[in-house]
Design a protein around this motif. Sequence first.
Motif, mmCIF file in Angstrom:
data_model
loop_
_atom_site.group_PDB
_atom_site.id
_atom_site.type_symbol
_atom_site.label_atom_id
_atom_site.label_comp_id
_atom_site.label_asym_id
_atom_site.label_seq_id
_atom_site.Cartn_x
_atom_site.Cartn_y
_atom_site.Cartn_z
ATOM 1 N N MET A 142 2.780 7.727 6.703
ATOM 2 C CA MET A 142 1.373 7.914 6.397
ATOM 3 C C MET A 142 1.262 9.159 5.529
ATOM 4 S SD MET A 142 -1.606 9.609 7.002
ATOM 5 C CE MET A 142 -1.122 10.666 8.355
ATOM 6 N N TYR B 104 -1.966 -4.912 3.505
ATOM 7 C CA TYR B 104 -2.968 -4.724 4.555
ATOM 8 C C TYR B 104 -4.261 -5.484 4.265
ATOM 9 C CZ TYR B 104 0.104 -1.218 6.492
ATOM 10 O OH TYR B 104 1.198 -0.596 7.047
ATOM 11 N N PHE C 209 1.174 3.720 3.273
ATOM 12 C CA PHE C 209 1.864 3.349 4.504
ATOM 13 C C PHE C 209 3.201 2.636 4.303
ATOM 14 C CE2 PHE C 209 -2.756 3.121 5.269
ATOM 15 C CZ PHE C 209 -2.878 4.105 6.231
ATOM 16 N N SER C 210 3.447 2.059 3.168
ATOM 17 C CA SER C 210 4.616 1.191 3.011
ATOM 18 C C SER C 210 5.858 1.995 2.638
ATOM 19 C CB SER C 210 4.355 0.111 1.960
ATOM 20 O OG SER C 210 5.467 -0.752 1.862
ATOM 21 N N ASP D 11 0.829 -1.202 0.000
ATOM 22 C CA ASP D 11 0.000 0.000 0.000
ATOM 23 C C ASP D 11 0.869 1.260 0.000
ATOM 24 O OD1 ASP D 11 -1.202 -2.333 1.316
ATOM 25 O OD2 ASP D 11 -2.993 -1.096 1.431
ATOM 26 N N HIS E 231 -8.751 2.294 3.393
ATOM 27 C CA HIS E 231 -8.347 1.347 4.418
ATOM 28 C C HIS E 231 -9.365 1.374 5.557
ATOM 29 C CE1 HIS E 231 -4.623 2.550 2.356
ATOM 30 N NE2 HIS E 231 -4.275 1.298 2.530
ATOM 31 N N PRO F 201 -5.010 1.881 9.440
ATOM 32 C CA PRO F 201 -3.833 1.468 10.203
ATOM 33 C C PRO F 201 -3.209 2.646 10.952
ATOM 34 C CG PRO F 201 -3.745 0.658 7.937
ATOM 35 C CD PRO F 201 -4.870 1.652 8.002
ATOM 36 N N TYR F 202 -2.697 2.351 12.130
ATOM 37 C CA TYR F 202 -1.907 3.315 12.903
ATOM 38 C C TYR F 202 -2.716 4.564 13.282
ATOM 39 C CZ TYR F 202 1.413 0.480 10.248
ATOM 40 O OH TYR F 202 2.070 -0.561 9.641
#
Length: 229
Positions: free
Chosen positions: A117, A38, A12-13, A9, A210, A214-215
């Motif tokens: 992010m 994810y 985020f990656s 992704d 998402h 995440p996070y």
Amino acid sequence: MTYQLYIGDRTFSSWSLRGWLMLEKFGLPYQAHMVGLYAGTMQADLAHLAPARTVPVLQTAEGYVVTDSMAMAETLAENHPERALYPRDPAARALARSITAEMHSGFGGLRNACPMMLGFVWEGFVPADAVKADLRRIEDLWSLARERHGQNGPWLFGDYSLADVFYAPVAMRITAYDLPVSEESRAYVAAHLSDPAFLAWRKEALKETHSPFPYALPFAQKPWPEEKS
């Protein structure tokens, strides 16, 4: 020679961003493939690329599989000496390799507290001492590279190099968490934020959705810098 690049992704990656920049910024031919980092399908998506188990993954035209971002960087530098992925000057190249390797293996405080992010900026994030210590070390390395070798351009060694590839996600973390750095460092971060390659990457990242996010953090959000006007 067309490389096959497997990435996660874009939002985020951080490691996927590094792998992509190695190819995109140096004009190397590649095809990108998305992996369900994810979505939970990563193991299946990478099953034909043993020993790969994380992203990014690089597959050469000969079918060789390279599974670690540092291994990818060294493989591409070896395969394409004419592209000068590292600086041509030996002293600059030694420093570039050193600070790239340190980024690859270190700065756990920053990594753990501030995952990359690209959607917006967290408002009110307060960095812990471990994050501040990592930032001080990073700024020392950036200043050293700029003072010794970076006078002729906006990047750490003047021209764009693998060192900039590896520190690009740091620039994104500084932005997303509004981390305290010097004006000199902010100028370097701004070079990343305005780089056409990064802008293209983020444009695709903004198409991702998402759920759950995440996070997630308990802070308000404010616009990414380029979106403020």
